[in-house]
Design an enzyme around this catalytic site. Structure first.
Site, PDB file in Angstrom:
ATOM      1  N   GLU A   1      -4.748   2.449  -4.281  1.00 12.85           N
ATOM      2  CA  GLU A   1      -3.288   2.556  -4.184  1.00 12.85           C
ATOM      3  C   GLU A   1      -2.674   1.281  -3.620  1.00 12.85           C
ATOM      4  O   GLU A   1      -1.541   1.286  -3.123  1.00 12.85           O
ATOM      5  CB  GLU A   1      -2.891   3.755  -3.324  1.00 12.85           C
ATOM      6  CG  GLU A   1      -3.263   3.661  -1.868  1.00 12.85           C
ATOM      7  CD  GLU A   1      -4.656   4.207  -1.549  1.00 12.85           C
ATOM      8  OE1 GLU A   1      -4.880   4.556  -0.389  1.00 12.85           O
ATOM      9  OE2 GLU A   1      -5.505   4.288  -2.470  1.00 12.85           O
TER      10      GLU A   1
ATOM     11  N   GLU B   1      11.222 -13.511 -10.505  1.00  9.74           N
ATOM     12  CA  GLU B   1      10.338 -14.516 -11.098  1.00  9.74           C
ATOM     13  C   GLU B   1       8.976 -14.536 -10.419  1.00  9.74           C
ATOM     14  O   GLU B   1       8.405 -15.605 -10.139  1.00  9.74           O
ATOM     15  CB  GLU B   1      10.989 -15.899 -11.049  1.00  9.74           C
ATOM     16  CG  GLU B   1      12.309 -15.967 -11.806  1.00  9.74           C
ATOM     17  CD  GLU B   1      12.935 -17.349 -11.764  1.00  9.74           C
ATOM     18  OE1 GLU B   1      12.431 -18.192 -10.987  1.00  9.74           O
ATOM     19  OE2 GLU B   1      13.911 -17.576 -12.486  1.00  9.74           O
TER      20      GLU B   1
ATOM     21  N   ASP C   1       0.847  -1.189   0.000  1.00 13.53           N
ATOM     22  CA  ASP C   1       0.000   0.000   0.000  1.00 13.53           C
ATOM     23  C   ASP C   1       0.888   1.247   0.000  1.00 13.53           C
ATOM     24  O   ASP C   1       1.898   1.309   0.707  1.00 13.53           O
ATOM     25  CB  ASP C   1      -0.907   0.015   1.229  1.00 13.53           C
ATOM     26  CG  ASP C   1      -1.936   1.132   1.175  1.00 13.53           C
ATOM     27  OD1 ASP C   1      -2.925   0.966   0.443  1.00 13.53           O
ATOM     28  OD2 ASP C   1      -1.726   2.156   1.855  1.00 13.53           O
TER      29      ASP C   1
ATOM     30  N   ASN D   1      -2.549  13.041  -3.188  1.00 12.57           N
ATOM     31  CA  ASN D   1      -3.579  13.514  -4.122  1.00 12.57           C
ATOM     32  C   ASN D   1      -4.096  14.900  -3.729  1.00 12.57           C
ATOM     33  O   ASN D   1      -4.294  15.767  -4.592  1.00 12.57           O
ATOM     34  CB  ASN D   1      -4.743  12.528  -4.153  1.00 12.57           C
ATOM     35  CG  ASN D   1      -4.548  11.436  -5.206  1.00 12.57           C
ATOM     36  OD1 ASN D   1      -3.768  11.607  -6.132  1.00 12.57           O
ATOM     37  ND2 ASN D   1      -5.250  10.337  -5.036  1.00 12.57           N
TER      38      ASN D   1
ATOM     39  N   HIS E   1      -5.165  14.755  -8.669  1.00 15.89           N
ATOM     40  CA  HIS E   1      -5.362  13.365  -9.078  1.00 15.89           C
ATOM     41  C   HIS E   1      -4.525  12.972 -10.286  1.00 15.89           C
ATOM     42  O   HIS E   1      -4.135  11.805 -10.422  1.00 15.89           O
ATOM     43  CB  HIS E   1      -6.848  13.108  -9.357  1.00 15.89           C
ATOM     44  CG  HIS E   1      -7.678  13.091  -8.107  1.00 15.89           C
ATOM     45  ND1 HIS E   1      -7.683  12.042  -7.224  1.00 15.89           N
ATOM     46  CD2 HIS E   1      -8.524  14.027  -7.583  1.00 15.89           C
ATOM     47  CE1 HIS E   1      -8.497  12.302  -6.212  1.00 15.89           C
ATOM     48  NE2 HIS E   1      -9.022  13.506  -6.407  1.00 15.89           N
TER      49      HIS E   1
ATOM     50  N   ASP F   1      -2.234   9.779 -10.300  1.00 19.38           N
ATOM     51  CA  ASP F   1      -2.256   8.693 -11.290  1.00 19.38           C
ATOM     52  C   ASP F   1      -0.853   8.413 -11.817  1.00 19.38           C
ATOM     53  O   ASP F   1      -0.461   7.245 -11.985  1.00 19.38           O
ATOM     54  CB  ASP F   1      -3.179   9.051 -12.456  1.00 19.38           C
ATOM     55  CG  ASP F   1      -4.650   9.046 -12.047  1.00 19.38           C
ATOM     56  OD1 ASP F   1      -4.963   8.505 -10.967  1.00 19.38           O
ATOM     57  OD2 ASP F   1      -5.474   9.587 -12.811  1.00 19.38           O
TER      58      ASP F   1
ATOM     59  N   ARG G   1      13.353  -5.669   0.792  1.00 21.11           N
ATOM     60  CA  ARG G   1      13.973  -5.141  -0.430  1.00 21.11           C
ATOM     61  C   ARG G   1      12.962  -4.382  -1.273  1.00 21.11           C
ATOM     62  O   ARG G   1      13.293  -3.366  -1.887  1.00 21.11           O
ATOM     63  CB  ARG G   1      14.571  -6.298  -1.232  1.00 21.11           C
ATOM     64  CG  ARG G   1      15.126  -5.872  -2.586  1.00 21.11           C
ATOM     65  CD  ARG G   1      16.010  -6.923  -3.206  1.00 21.11           C
ATOM     66  NE  ARG G   1      17.299  -6.995  -2.512  1.00 21.11           N
ATOM     67  CZ  ARG G   1      18.354  -7.656  -2.996  1.00 21.11           C
ATOM     68  NH1 ARG G   1      18.251  -8.321  -4.139  1.00 21.11           N
ATOM     69  NH2 ARG G   1      19.486  -7.671  -2.329  1.00 21.11           N
TER      70      ARG G   1
END
Length: 384
Positions: A302, A293, A258, A266, A271, A275, A322
């Site tokens: 978000e 992978e 998140d 925002n 906005h 985006d 990481r």
């Protein structure tokens, strides 16, 4: 009907198809063509040498020479063509057949011309059979059949009209035989070749339409599985992939990610900027997943989800830490954070499906871990 008309418009008067279609036809039917030619060459060679018996009665004055020509010129040449048809490109293969047919048709005409036997002219009865063999059994490509038939028939007419000692009463009947043999065998070749071209063009177009429809279907399916804002996989694609991984992979690590303080971002920058921020983070997460992978998707708003085929205990903390550092290192400015940091960061929660194979339970565990990471101050990861 429309497909047939379209096919006709792409075959010229020599019955040549567009180059790309010719290549496709050779790819599809070249091996069958070679097998057919080899069988026909063997049959033709056997029948052609049977005429050594007729020449004994009709051209006895040059019988040794006729036998030698058939056995030591035409027979080795036919065997050579038999061996080469599978080794040459399609265009050269057809030209080689034309040369072989010229030898088979012009040699008897030469023998008739030099023979002094009063019966030699009857050997011309072989000519329609030679035309039939080249045009209808070998099925020379029409453009070569046209050349072969025209040259052979003009040569035959020349021999008929200039051969010394030929009975004048035979000139007209032989001329009619040559011309009708030309017409019927060439017409048969044209009809067969035309049907071959039109049939294959219709098949080629149908396959192309099917391929195009399949590509469109794939594109539409990809659209339904792709997030329109970020360009990475959407939640539907995530659910399909997660179900597949849980069924086929022994270890699955699910990570919920998140963006920290995104509402403040925002509110401060608008906005459109929000985006663009999500697109940059999605690209970074997608690249991160590809390096390990894994699989990345936008879960909603978000929030993002990543999958990795690793054990949560041995690889979960390493990957989650990481990942958090990777987004922090992107250094995306965040002027509206209430915690004093100046760059965009993310929080991550992860859970492993080493034993638990239920997708909903796995997502819930990772989501609760994400909540703990945010409650602990954000810009960090937690295990679930």
């Amino acid at each position: 009907m429309r497909a047939d008309l379209g096919a006709r418009g792409r075959v010229d008067w020599l019955l040549r198809m567009p180059p790309e279609v010719e290549r496709a036809h050779e790819r599809d039917f070249g091996p069958a063509r070679i097998r057919h030619l080899r069988h026909a060459i063997i049959v033709g060679l056997i029948v052609y040498n049977i005429y050594n018996l007729t020449s004994l009665h009709l051209m006895g004055d040059i019988q040794p020479f006729t036998v030698a020509m058939r056995l030591f010129l035409l027979t080795p040449g036919s065997i050579l063509i038999f061996l080469l048809v599978s080794r040459l490109p399609a265009a050269w293969r057809e030209v080689l057949l034309l040369q072989g047919m010229f030898t088979a048709s012009l040699l008897p005409l030469y023998l008739v011309y030099i023979s002094q036997s009063p019966y030699a002219s009857y050997t011309l009865g072989e000519l329609p059979l030679v035309l039939l063999f080249g045009n209808m059994l070998l099925v020379l490509r029409f453009r070569w059949a046209l050349i072969f038939t025209t040259v052979t028939c003009l040569t035959a007419l020349w021999v008929i009209h200039i051969k010394p000692g030929l009975d004048e009463n035979l000139i007209f009947p032989l001329t009619v035989q040559v011309i009708t043999g030309l017409f019927f065998t060439l017409y048969g070749n044209w009809h067969f070749e035309r049907q071959r071209c039109l049939t294959y063009l219709a098949q080629y177009d149908a396959e192309n339409r099917a391929d195009r429809a399949e590509r469109i279907g794939d594109a539409l399916r990809d659209l339904t599985r792709t997030d329109t804002l970020t360009g990475i996989a959407n939640r539907r694609h995530l659910e399909e992939t997660l179900d597949g991984w849980l069924k086929s992979r022994p270890s699955v690590l699910l990570m919920m990610v998140d963006v920290d303080h995104f509402k403040a971002y925002n509110d401060r920058l608008g906005h459109l900027a929000g985006d663009d921020c999500l697109r940059r983070i999605a690209a970074a997460l997608s690249a991160f997943a590809a390096r390990h992978e894994g699989f990345a998707a936008r879960y909603g708003g978000e929030e993002f989800t990543l999958l990795f085929a690793v054990d949560s205990e041995t690889g979960g903390a390493f990957l989650a830490d990481r990942l958090v550092r990777t987004i922090r290192d992107c250094a995306i400015p965040h002027p509206g954070r209430p915690d004093g940091l100046v760059h965009v960061t993310v929080s991550a929660g992860y859970a492993g499906a080493d034993r638990d194979r239920d997708a909903l339970t796995l997502v819930t565990r990772a989501d609760l871990a994400l909540y703990e990471a945010k409650s602990a101050g954000r810009n960090r990861s937690k295990a679930g």
